[in-house]
Design a protein around this motif. Structure first.
Motif, PDB file in Angstrom:
ATOM      1  N   ALA A  97       0.949  -1.031   0.086  1.00  0.00           N
ATOM      2  CA  ALA A  97      -0.158  -0.106  -0.044  1.00  0.00           C
ATOM      3  C   ALA A  97       0.799   1.341  -0.183  1.00  0.00           C
ATOM      4  O   ALA A  97       0.743   2.385  -0.634  1.00  0.00           O
ATOM      5  CB  ALA A  97      -0.910  -0.161   1.270  1.00  0.00           C
ATOM      6  N   GLU A  98       1.858   1.230   0.792  1.00  0.00           N
ATOM      7  CA  GLU A  98       2.893   2.362   0.817  1.00  0.00           C
ATOM      8  C   GLU A  98       3.448   2.598  -0.587  1.00  0.00           C
ATOM      9  O   GLU A  98       4.003   3.616  -0.863  1.00  0.00           O
ATOM     10  CB  GLU A  98       3.917   2.043   2.023  1.00  0.00           C
ATOM     11  N   GLU A 101       1.104   4.240  -2.737  1.00  0.00           N
ATOM     12  CA  GLU A 101       0.790   5.627  -2.226  1.00  0.00           C
ATOM     13  C   GLU A 101       2.146   6.562  -2.786  1.00  0.00           C
ATOM     14  O   GLU A 101       1.629   7.455  -3.145  1.00  0.00           O
ATOM     15  CB  GLU A 101       0.870   5.521  -0.750  1.00  0.00           C
ATOM     16  N   ARG A 126      -4.909  -0.400   1.263  1.00  0.00           N
ATOM     17  CA  ARG A 126      -5.823   0.408   2.241  1.00  0.00           C
ATOM     18  C   ARG A 126      -5.685   1.550   2.929  1.00  0.00           C
ATOM     19  O   ARG A 126      -6.261   2.054   3.562  1.00  0.00           O
ATOM     20  CB  ARG A 126      -6.001  -0.749   3.264  1.00  0.00           C
ATOM     21  N   THR A 127      -4.287   1.998   2.259  1.00  0.00           N
ATOM     22  CA  THR A 127      -3.935   3.454   2.729  1.00  0.00           C
ATOM     23  C   THR A 127      -4.875   4.418   1.956  1.00  0.00           C
ATOM     24  O   THR A 127      -5.547   4.151   1.004  1.00  0.00           O
ATOM     25  CB  THR A 127      -2.504   3.535   2.786  1.00  0.00           C
ATOM     26  N   SER A 128      -4.563   5.676   2.469  1.00  0.00           N
ATOM     27  CA  SER A 128      -5.410   6.902   1.822  1.00  0.00           C
ATOM     28  C   SER A 128      -5.648   6.790   0.188  1.00  0.00           C
ATOM     29  O   SER A 128      -6.784   6.388  -0.404  1.00  0.00           O
ATOM     30  CB  SER A 128      -4.873   8.263   2.385  1.00  0.00           C
ATOM     31  N   ASN A 144     -11.511   9.141   2.341  1.00  0.00           N
ATOM     32  CA  ASN A 144     -10.943   8.561   1.075  1.00  0.00           C
ATOM     33  C   ASN A 144     -11.527   9.053  -0.066  1.00  0.00           C
ATOM     34  O   ASN A 144     -10.859   8.716  -1.110  1.00  0.00           O
ATOM     35  CB  ASN A 144     -10.538   7.104   1.418  1.00  0.00           C
TER      36      ASN A 144
END
Length: 375
Positions: A97-98, A101, A126-128, A144
């Motif tokens: 996810a990062e 991102e 699942r991050t923003s 989000n």
């Protein structure tokens, strides 16, 4: 204090692993054909990996990114050689996810645009920003849902070209093979047209190789089956065989701006030692070739078995889609045959075994699978 329940758990406590096998606390052995969501790439408790991680944590497990870390540069060189992307740069982070991102942010910084094109049934984290480009309204919180994303139909080059022609998209993000979406494989012509349209309209092409990459498809990256080169490539899961680690491969068109991106734990000494050990084993044991060979065998045999509506896959990323929900089938595989499998949605059994899986392991699964279907 109790755990906050976010998963529906099988009543199995796994305490030990070796290769493609794991054992629960009672001593029951299981064949692991899911690899903890495709995280276990070289097998559980590989001796070289254990030795490398143990040696590093006994020496220096962590220091901040404010100083030189030669392990990062060594890892970048190794990933460049094994992937064929030696002219790209590497940014180490902690998770898939990062990675997505940071890829989306870098694309937006580079183009000055804010709109992103994603695809139906996509999963990117699942991050923003990652969850915003994931096509699942149930996990996108109101905070989000910022309206930056247009979801396109899978394998529809005409629709993608029409949206890109508007000239306002910062990025297209796409999985080399959709995993959570049910092992959906893009057409080569679609991927080539998407690459050409991104170039023509100044849009960054991001390939999410978090689940489908790192050797799983029988090539180092799944997109290499389609003969294209993306601008940004995201990696995680199998990169460090269980230690939290992610990576962003960045094409030469991007010029670094000090302070624009950053990370506390990303690329730490322990993660780099683990990731380097993974490449050692992949090369020494020819695991990318093994993924192609054993995966091709499994797909061929699975397609001979009556029951599924369709069998899809490349290498060791395989899905069997059924007309009906497969919850009971999956439970029988686990509790009667002692085989771990995964799922996509409610109707697809998903196989993501360690890349060291053998033909004997495959035959054990195929025999158990036939018994369960027969029952």
């Amino acid at each position: 204090m109790e755990l906050f329940e976010v998963y529906s758990l099988f009543p199995v406590n796994i305490v030990r692993g070796r290769g493609c096998q794991v054992w629960d606390e009672s001593g029951q052995e299981y064949l692991d054909l899911y690899g903890g969501h495709a995280v276990i790439s070289i097998g559980h408790a590989h001796p070289h990996y254990v030795e490398a991680v143990s040696r590093q944590v006994a020496t220096l497990g962590f220091y901040s990114n404010s100083v030189v870390n030669k392990l990062q540069q060594q890892l970048a060189e190794r990933i460049g050689r094994i992937s064929g992307y030696e002219d790209y740069s590497l940014f180490m982070i902690n998770s898939g996810a990062e990675a997505n991102e940071n890829a989306l942010k870098l694309a937006s910084f580079h183009t000055g645009r804010s709109r992103v094109l994603s695809f139906r049934h996509a999963f990117h984290g699942r991050t923003s920003l990652a969850v915003e480009v994931t096509d699942n309204p149930k996990i996108i919180a109101p905070i989000n849902a910022n309206g930056h994303v247009t979801y396109l139909p899978w394998n529809d080059a005409d629709a993608a070209e029409a949206e890109l022609a508007k000239g306002d998209a910062a990025a297209v993000i796409i999985e080399g093979i959709q995993g959570v979406g049910g092992i959906q494989i893009p057409d080569t012509s679609f991927m080539k047209r998407l690459r050409e349209a991104c170039t023509a309209n100044g849009t960054v092409l991001i390939l999410d190789e978090i689940q489908c990459g790192y050797g799983r498809s029988g090539k180092f990256f799944a997109h290499q089956h389609y003969g294209i080169r993306p601008d940004l490539i995201t990696c995680a899961k199998g990169i460090a065989n269980g230690l939290p680690c992610g990576a962003l491969l960045i094409s030469p068109m991007f010029k670094p701006v000090i302070g624009q991106l950053g990370t506390t734990f990303g690329g730490n000494h322990l993660a780099c030692a683990a990731a380097t050990a993974v490449i050692d084993v992949m090369e020494q044991e020819h695991l990318v070739g093994n993924a192609a060979t054993v995966g091709s065998y499994m797909l061929s045999e699975l397609r001979k078995i009556e029951g599924p509506k369709e069998v899809r896959g490349i290498g060791l990323m395989i899905g069997m889609e059924f007309e009906q929900p497969i919850r009971e089938l999956r439970q029988r595989l686990l509790f009667q045959e002692h085989i771990f499998t995964g799922v996509s949605g409610t109707n697809v059994i998903r196989l993501l075994p360690p890349l060291c899986v053998t033909k004997a392991d495959a035959d054990r699964f195929l025999d158990g699978y036939r018994r369960v279907l027969g029952a």
